[in-house]
Every structure is written in C-alpha cells, then in structure tokens.
Design a protein around this motif. Structure first.
Motif, short mmCIF file in Angstrom:
data_model
loop_
_atom_site.label_atom_id
_atom_site.label_comp_id
_atom_site.label_asym_id
_atom_site.label_seq_id
_atom_site.Cartn_x
_atom_site.Cartn_y
_atom_site.Cartn_z
N SER A 1 0.76 -1.01 0.00
CA SER A 1 0.04 0.06 0.06
C SER A 1 0.67 1.11 0.02
O SER A 1 0.59 2.27 -0.73
CB SER A 1 -0.92 0.09 1.05
OG SER A 1 -1.82 -1.06 1.18
N ALA A 2 1.79 1.26 0.73
CA ALA A 2 2.84 2.38 0.84
C ALA A 2 3.69 2.69 -0.45
O ALA A 2 3.49 3.68 -1.03
CB ALA A 2 4.09 2.33 1.91
N ARG A 3 4.05 1.43 -1.00
CA ARG A 3 4.64 1.83 -2.45
C ARG A 3 3.77 2.23 -3.43
O ARG A 3 3.96 3.03 -4.31
CB ARG A 3 4.98 0.27 -2.89
CG ARG A 3 5.94 0.42 -4.08
CD ARG A 3 6.73 -0.73 -4.60
NE ARG A 3 5.83 -2.02 -4.55
CZ ARG A 3 5.75 -2.84 -3.55
NH1 ARG A 3 6.93 -2.86 -2.54
NH2 ARG A 3 5.03 -3.95 -3.79
N ALA A 4 2.10 1.75 -3.40
CA ALA A 4 1.51 2.14 -4.28
C ALA A 4 0.94 3.76 -4.17
O ALA A 4 0.78 4.60 -5.02
CB ALA A 4 0.17 1.49 -4.25
N SER A 5 0.92 3.86 -2.96
CA SER A 5 0.62 5.34 -2.58
C SER A 5 1.68 6.27 -3.03
O SER A 5 1.49 7.25 -3.53
CB SER A 5 0.37 5.57 -0.97
OG SER A 5 -0.69 4.70 -0.60
N GLY A 6 3.15 6.04 -2.89
CA GLY A 6 4.26 6.65 -3.31
C GLY A 6 4.22 6.85 -4.75
O GLY A 6 4.60 7.72 -5.37
N GLU A 7 3.86 5.66 -5.36
CA GLU A 7 3.90 5.88 -7.00
C GLU A 7 2.71 6.74 -7.36
O GLU A 7 2.63 7.77 -8.59
CB GLU A 7 3.73 4.54 -7.40
CG GLU A 7 4.93 3.58 -7.32
CD GLU A 7 4.70 2.24 -7.76
OE1 GLU A 7 3.44 1.89 -8.19
OE2 GLU A 7 5.81 1.38 -7.90
N LEU A 8 1.56 6.50 -6.51
CA LEU A 8 0.44 7.61 -7.16
C LEU A 8 0.62 9.15 -6.92
O LEU A 8 0.47 10.03 -7.52
CB LEU A 8 -0.81 7.29 -6.13
CG LEU A 8 -2.09 8.01 -6.60
CD1 LEU A 8 -2.46 7.94 -8.10
CD2 LEU A 8 -3.18 7.61 -5.59
#
Length: 372
Positions: A17-24
């Motif tokens: 979730s953190a990686r997806a949020s950072g990419e977003l």
C-alpha cells in the motif's frame, strides 16, 4: 475463535500500500508540474489547440486534394483561402441583413422602451416619471463613482479582444502549416524516437487525431441541431432575421456557455423589439429548452457515440472542466477525456496478455469433432 492476523502478511500489505501510494503521489506531482508548465506556455499552447481544431475541420478537403496529386503547399493554400472565404461569408450573412434592418430594429427598441415605461406606470407597479428620473440619476451617480473600475474593465476587454485576434491569426497560420506538412509528421516522429517508442507514440498520435476530428464533427452536428431547432421556433413566431440568428447560433455552439448565452440574448432582444414581450418570452423558453436538451441529452449522446465515451462521462467531464477552468475548461474537457481514454486503451492493449495458442498435443474437447 477468529484467526489471528499474520504479522508478515500485514507488513507485506502495508508495504504494498505504501509503495502504491508513493507511486500515485509521484504521478500526481508529475501531472501538477505538467499543468503548471502548460499554464506558463498558454500563450503558445492555446493558438496551437485552436489551430488543431481548425485543421480537423479542413483536413478532409486537403486530404482529397493530396490524393488527386496536388502539391502539399498548393492544397494547403487553397483550403486556407476557402476557409477564410467561408468565415467572411458567414460574417456577411449575419451582418448584411442586420444592417439592412437596423433602422427598423432601432425604432423597435425605442418603441419597446416606451412600452416598458407605460407598463411600469400602470398597476400594479405604478412607477411614475419622477421615480424613473430619480432612478436614472442614482444610476448616473454610481457610474460616475465607479469610473475608475469601468476604465479598467474597458482596458481589460480591449486586451482580451486583441489577444483573441492574435490567437485567431496564429491559429490560421498554424492550420496552413498543419495542412501542408501534417502528413509528414508521423513518419518524422517515428524517426526521432528510440526503440519501441518509435511505434507506440505514432500509433497513439494517429488515434488521438482521429478522436479530435470526431469531437469537432460531433460539436458541429450539435451546433447544427441547435440552429435548426431555434431557427424553426423563430420562424414559427415570425421573428425577423431568422437566418442570421440561426447562423449565429451554429457558430456560437463552438464556444461553450458564453456562445449559447450570447446567441440566445440576441434572439430574445430581437423578438422583444419586433414582436413584443409575449413572443420574446416564448423565444426565451424555446432557447432554454433547446439548450437543456443539448447540454444534457444531445451532446452527451452524440459525443459519446463519436468518441467512444459514455454519455455520463461526457457530462461529468464538461461539468468538471467548467468548474476548474471556466469556458476554456468546458471546451477542452471532452477532447481531453477522450484523449486520456485513447492512451489508456492503448496501454491496456499492450499490457494485456496475448491469447494463448492451443497446444498441438492437447487433448481435443469432448464436444469437438474428430479430424478425419
């Protein structure tokens, strides 16, 4: 008892979730920077966009001439001159009848003002000449007090008109160059890009060009529909200048919100000074009904069919674009949404797995015929 949460799975989910949020967030930052740069270069970008819109209108004729063996420069020159003649003809079609009936319209305006004064003097308002004179004096005093802001508004308006003229001239020149050299653009772009981009970007650009042409054609059809329906209403009510008003309605359909308001106001005023208050109210009702049908029914349906977008997406895009960037946002919202859909569909095609080929030694399906 409920099973306890696995700490390793929870940590892995949080990391994902953190990686997806950072990419977003990175994507949002990139989009924000791109929009900021677009705003800084708007003086160049806006004529470019208008030039592309004009090119989509004139490209079919230029392509026809190209296919008949005409040189690119000659075909572009002829199409540009014809386009300018059409624009001048539309202006003459509006201006000449108005000028020929200007005296009659001026008399109608004076008569209409006199009728309004007589109506206001009678019941239930009972407004006398003294009250009207006092109101006029108050209005004049307020105008004198706000003369500075009026001068500022006039200067702003003159600047806006000048910028509009400059934009129109640049757009026409850009249209000429697009018509002249547009067929060379995709091959040139393929030679400039490395690797797979040399294939992907030209394909997306070609699909985007087709989508932009579909948008302009659908907008023209919506404007034609407005002009026919409103012109028919004006003709039934025997309002003068039906043809110029219908042409003005068609042309103004390419300018969201303001164009419809301007054309409708002109039609209502002419109906008021020529036919009276009752017919003016009927004309106003006809225009409101047609505009509501156009904005909520005709335009979403026609553009959704031509652009491959759902009608609700078109309606929401226009609403969002208008609330964020006003008139320009309303104009560009639908083609921007359609271009985003083009890019997304192409990415989905490229990222999806190709259909699996049946293996040669696979067992045949029980219901399949056995080859002889």
């Amino acid at each position: 008892m409920p099973a306890s949460l696995s700490s390793s799975k929870t940590a892995a989910a949080l990391r994902t979730s953190a990686r997806a949020s950072g990419e977003l967030l990175l994507v949002l930052v990139a989009v924000s920077v791109a929009l900021w740069l677009l705003g800084r270069m708007w003086a160049v970008v806006w004529p470019l966009i208008v030039g592309l819109f004009l090119t989509t209108l004139t490209w079919p004729l230029a392509r026809f001439l190209h296919r008949r063996g005409w040189p690119a420069a000659l075909a572009a020159s002829v199409v540009t001159v014809l386009f300018l003649l059409v624009v001048v003809g539309i202006g003459a079609l509006i201006a000449v009848p108005v000028a020929s009936q200007s005296g009659e319209l001026a008399d109608g305006v004076v008569e209409g003002i006199q009728r309004m004064r007589e109506w206001a003097a009678g019941p239930p308002l009972n407004i006398g000449d003294d009250q009207i004179t006092g109101a006029l004096d108050t209005a004049v005093a307020r105008v004198q007090d706000s003369i500075g802001s009026m001068v500022t508004a006039v200067v702003t308006g003159v600047t806006t008109v000048f910028n509009g003229v400059v934009t129109a001239v640049l757009a026409v020149f850009l249209m000429f160059f697009f018509l002249k050299d547009g067929h060379r653009f995709l091959p040139w772009l393929s030679r400039q890009l490395p690797g797979r981009l040399a294939t992907d970007v030209p394909v997306v650009a070609a699909r985007g060009w087709e989508t932009l042409g579909a948008f302009v054609r659908s907008q023209a059809f919506v404007g034609l529909l407005d002009a026919v329906l409103i012109g028919l209403g004006l003709w039934i009510l025997d309002v003068p200048l039906v043809l110029p008003l219908a042409v003005l309605t068609f042309v103004s359909a390419f300018v969201p919100i303001v164009g419809a308001l301007f054309a409708g106001l002109v039609a209502v005023l002419i109906a008021l000074v020529s036919n009276g208050l009752t017919d003016a109210l009927i004309v106003l009702a006809v225009i409101v009904v047609v505009q509501q049908l156009e904005g909520n029914v005709f335009q979403p349906m026609i553009q959704s069919r031509g652009l491959g977008l759902h009608a609700a997406v078109v309606l929401l895009a226009v609403t969002l674009g208008g609330s964020l960037y006003g008139i320009v946002g309303s104009l560009l919202a639908v083609p921007a949404a359609a271009l985003i859909a083009v890019v997304w569909n192409y990415l989905r095609e490229q990222l999806s797995d190709p259909p699996r080929e049946p293996e040669a030694d696979a067992e045949p399906h029980p219901g399949a015929p056995v080859p002889s």
